[in-house]
Design an enzyme around this catalytic site. Structure first.
Site, PDB file in Angstrom:
ATOM      1  CE  LYS A 173      40.219  27.932  47.986  1.00 45.87           C
ATOM      2  NZ  LYS A 173      39.061  27.183  48.485  1.00 45.87           N
TER       3      LYS A 173
HETATM    4  C1  5RP Z   1      39.362  28.456  53.409  1.00 44.10           C
HETATM    5  C2  5RP Z   1      39.154  27.780  52.125  1.00 44.10           C
HETATM    6  C3  5RP Z   1      37.839  27.893  51.530  1.00 44.10           C
HETATM    7  O1  5RP Z   1      37.488  26.701  50.907  1.00 44.10           O
HETATM    8  C4  5RP Z   1      37.847  28.933  50.485  1.00 44.10           C
HETATM    9  O2  5RP Z   1      38.426  30.108  50.793  1.00 44.10           O
HETATM   10  C5  5RP Z   1      36.495  28.953  49.909  1.00 44.10           C
HETATM   11  O3  5RP Z   1      36.283  29.582  48.842  1.00 44.10           O
HETATM   12  P1  5RP Z   1      35.553  30.982  48.833  1.00 44.10           P
HETATM   13  O4  5RP Z   1      36.594  31.986  49.268  1.00 44.10           O
HETATM   14  O5  5RP Z   1      35.223  31.057  47.375  1.00 44.10           O
HETATM   15  O6  5RP Z   1      34.339  30.966  49.711  1.00 44.10           O
HETATM   16  O7  5RP Z   1      39.999  27.140  51.589  1.00 44.10           O
HETATM   17  O8  5RP Z   1      40.685  28.493  53.735  1.00 44.10           O
END
Ligand code: 5RP
Length: 259
Positions: A173
């Site tokens: 991610k």
């Molecule tokens: C934090 C994460 C969060 O789950 C992530 O960033 C969440 O998603 P969004 O940015 O869309 O709120 O992994 O490290």
């Protein structure tokens, strides 16, 4: 790839489209009661049927998600710091693989902080987690966390994603950026993007659309869904982009209609 691991991964990245809409609600692990997630169960319940998987911590899973609901879980297993510290990189592994298995998760997730004070620990934690995950057939999602002072550009994100893949992460991610296709091209495992801070709905949909068009297999989106004035409409709109190749306008229409 081991059958069990492949089977779990296919519960998250849907074989019908090769894509995924992950709903991220793990923010409380360092932010506490984030806006929109003050009572996680209330936020999560109406969205469950629209997400391909749910990314969260064991505490929120146990207390706020009905065990009867059959949704693939991506369990965040890193943490140990809070927003009160400038340096968020001092994370450790917080949940054992045995517990992840007892919770019947489809994958585990851990953040890496490349370029930070605790780069080495977060990278070796990723390696250890992959070794354990492979031992039990549990895929590992590496989350490329970005320090406040770091630029989210293709050069930096390619570095993070490639290192995570080299250490064995099964999917990654990261953030969308200009020249995102370079990040995807140089990373041998699938990439999903975070949504980031809440932005106007159309901008968040454009972000998802750009990411998909440039090679992401999906989104792991949180705030732009659950902080929206219409979270159900927003996740439906994101799904249309990810799984049906909808345009931003078509997806925005779905969001408006659901209002
Ligand atoms: C934090 C994460 C969060 O789950 C992530 O960033 C969440 O998603 P969004 O940015 O869309 O709120 O992994 O490290």
């Amino acid at each position: 790839m081991d059958w069990g691991l492949k089977n779990r991964l296919s519960r998250i990245i849907r074989p019908e489209t090769g894509r995924t809409v992950m709903l991220a609600v793990d923010h409380g692990y360092f932010l506490g009661p984030t806006s929109g997630l003050e009572v996680p169960g209330e936020t999560i319940k109406p969205l469950l049927s629209y997400a391909d998987s749910l990314m969260l911590t064991r505490g929120v899973l146990r207390t706020s998600v009905p065990a009867e609901f059959n949704i693939p879980i991506v369990l965040r297993v890193s943490g140990g710091t809070s927003i009160l510290h400038d340096d968020l990189s001092n994370e450790d592994i917080t949940t054992s693989m045995e517990e992840a298995i007892r919770l019947n998760v489809s994958a585990v997730a851990l953040s890496i902080f490349v370029g930070s004070a605790h780069e080495k620990e977060t990278l070796t934690n990723l390696s250890k987690l992959v070794t354990q995950g492979v031992g039990y057939g549990i895929p590992v999602l590496a989350v490329t966390a970005v320090g406040r002072e770091m630029t989210r550009d293709a050069k930096y994100l390619s570095l993070c994603c490639r290192i995570a893949a080299e250490l064995g992460a099964h999917f990654i991610k990261t953030y969308y950026c200009e020249n995102f296709e370079k990040v995807v091209e140089t990373c041998p495992v699938p990439i999903v993007i975070a949504g980031g801070k809440k932005t106007p709905e159309k901008d968040a949909l454009a972000l998802a659309h750009n990411a998909i068009s440039h090679g992401a297999v999906g989104v792991d989106m949180g705030r732009n869904i659950f902080q929206s004035d219409n979270p159900v409409g927003m996740i439906q709109a994101v799904r249309a982009i990810v799984h049906k190749n909808a345009t931003v306008e078509e997806a925005y229409g779905l969001y408006e209609k659901a209002k």
